[in-house]
Write an enzyme that holds these catalytic residues in place. Structure first.
Site, PDB file in Angstrom:
ATOM      1  CD  GLN A 110      -1.864  -1.068   3.173  1.00 16.69           C
ATOM      2  OE1 GLN A 110      -1.260  -0.336   3.923  1.00 16.69           O
ATOM      3  NE2 GLN A 110      -2.915  -1.763   3.533  1.00 16.69           N
ATOM      4  CG  ASN A 111      -1.305   4.221   0.686  1.00 21.15           C
ATOM      5  OD1 ASN A 111      -1.820   4.127  -0.420  1.00 21.15           O
ATOM      6  ND2 ASN A 111      -1.987   4.309   1.797  1.00 21.15           N
TER       7      ASN A 111
ATOM      8  CB  CYS B 257       0.767   3.358   6.994  1.00 18.79           C
ATOM      9  SG  CYS B 257       2.402   3.973   6.635  1.00 18.79           S
ATOM     10  CG  HIS B 258      -2.916   1.528   6.016  1.00 17.25           C
ATOM     11  ND1 HIS B 258      -1.792   1.888   5.325  1.00 17.25           N
ATOM     12  CD2 HIS B 258      -3.895   2.378   5.653  1.00 17.25           C
ATOM     13  CE1 HIS B 258      -2.092   2.906   4.543  1.00 17.25           C
ATOM     14  NE2 HIS B 258      -3.356   3.235   4.727  1.00 17.25           N
ATOM     15  N   GLY B 259      -1.545  -0.738   9.957  1.00 16.58           N
ATOM     16  CA  GLY B 259      -1.645  -1.821  10.920  1.00 16.58           C
ATOM     17  C   GLY B 259      -1.749  -3.189  10.302  1.00 16.58           C
TER      18      GLY B 259
END
Lengths: 59, 254
Positions: free
Chosen positions: B199-200, B218-220
């Site tokens: 991601q990202n 960032c998102h866990g």
């Protein structure tokens, strides 16, 4: 006569089968044509190719 | 104006007058069909009646300025030279050779089609392959890693093509744990783990998370030591790039 009528009725009559047959033939034509041209190239340039001069160059 | 008397019946035009259908008050009389009989003149008589010699044409007001010939003196061109053998004979039905003639025409068109398809494919391949990275660029975009530098159980981060590359020397226990975890994309590889967060562009933290592998802050998302996604929102595993072991203890990625 039977063969030609079968050929016409099964392939040439409909544009869909005609185009499909063209693509299928192009697939096999590409393989054989490329192979033939490569073989011809290698035959004409015999002795000048890297695989021919590799032993003398690498010693 | 030319008016041969005996052939006038051949040269006449016929005009039909259709009654006005709007005029409904009047009854239209239907006349019985009139039988017109004419004798066919002999070729000699016909040739006598046809104009020959010097023909003069008058042109004046009120006279037709067009001369119509009987078209008997025009020979039909001979197209035999241009015909296929199968349709040269007037005594043979052309429908008998129809399919073979059609097949020939379609075969010619098909051969052209095959050639065009081959040419088009070659052209597109040439242009598309010119967009991909050339061999010298790809050669520079490789990274060589000495495996002896990485201690067992540790993950080392390298920068490779602008992205982080994790190389992890897994312990035997870790390998066992990973192999016991069924997965559709199970990595049987011992050394290399993963590159690139999916991601990202976030960089995962190694040796963290619930599964002892990688953790994305960032998102866990939790990844295990093989880089597989185990928990969290990430949709994909960590990507494993192309790699090779050219000799013992040397790893080349790219």
């Amino acid at each position: 006569m039977a063969l030609s009528s079968t050929l016409y009725n099964s392939i040439f009559k409909r544009t869909s089968t005609f185009a499909l047959a063209c693509v299928a033939c192009a697939f096999f034509f590409e393989r054989t044509f490329d192979l033939g041209v490569d073989t011809l190239f290698n035959k004409i340039n015999e002795g000048k190719l890297w695989r021919d001069i590799k032993p003398s160059e690498e010693q | 104006m030319l008016k041969p008397a005996t052939v006038s019946s051949y040269l006449k035009g016929v005009t039909q007058v259709v009654g006005n259908q709007l005029n409904v008050g009047k009854q239209v009389a239907v006349l019985p069909a009139k039988q017109v009989s004419f004798t066919v003149p002999s070729p000699l008589g016909l040739s006598k009646s046809l104009p020959n010699g010097n023909v003069t044409i008058t042109c004046a007001l009120g006279t037709p300025s067009q001369v119509r010939w009987a078209h008997t003196d025009i020979t039909v061109p001979d197209w035999t030279e241009y015909r296929k053998d199968s349709v040269k004979s007037p005594n043979v039905r052309s429908s008998e050779s129809e399919e073979s003639r059609k097949n020939f025409a379609y075969l010619m068109a098909g051969t052209l089609g095959v050639g065009s398809a081959y040419a088009a494919k070659s052209l597109v391949t040439q242009f598309v392959s010119s967009m991909s990275a050339s061999a010298d660029v790809l050669a520079l975009a490789k990274i060589e890693i000495k495996l002896a530098d990485i201690p067992e159980g540790k993950s080392v981060t390298f920068k490779w093509r602008g992205k982080p590359l994790f190389v992890r020397h897994r312990t035997q226990a870790e390998i066992q744990t990973e192999q016991n975890t069924p997965s559709s994309s199970l990595e049987t590889l011992n050394m290399i783990a993963s590159v690139l967060k999916t991601q990202n562009g976030c960089v995962p933290i190694s040796n963290a998370g619930d599964f002892g592998g990688y953790y994305c802050p960032c998102h866990g998302s939790h990844y295990d030591a093989s880089g597989r996604i185990r928990k969290g929102p990430a949709p994909l595993n960590l990507e494993v790039p192309e790699y090779s072991f050219p000799s013992d203890g040397l790893l080349i990625v790219g």
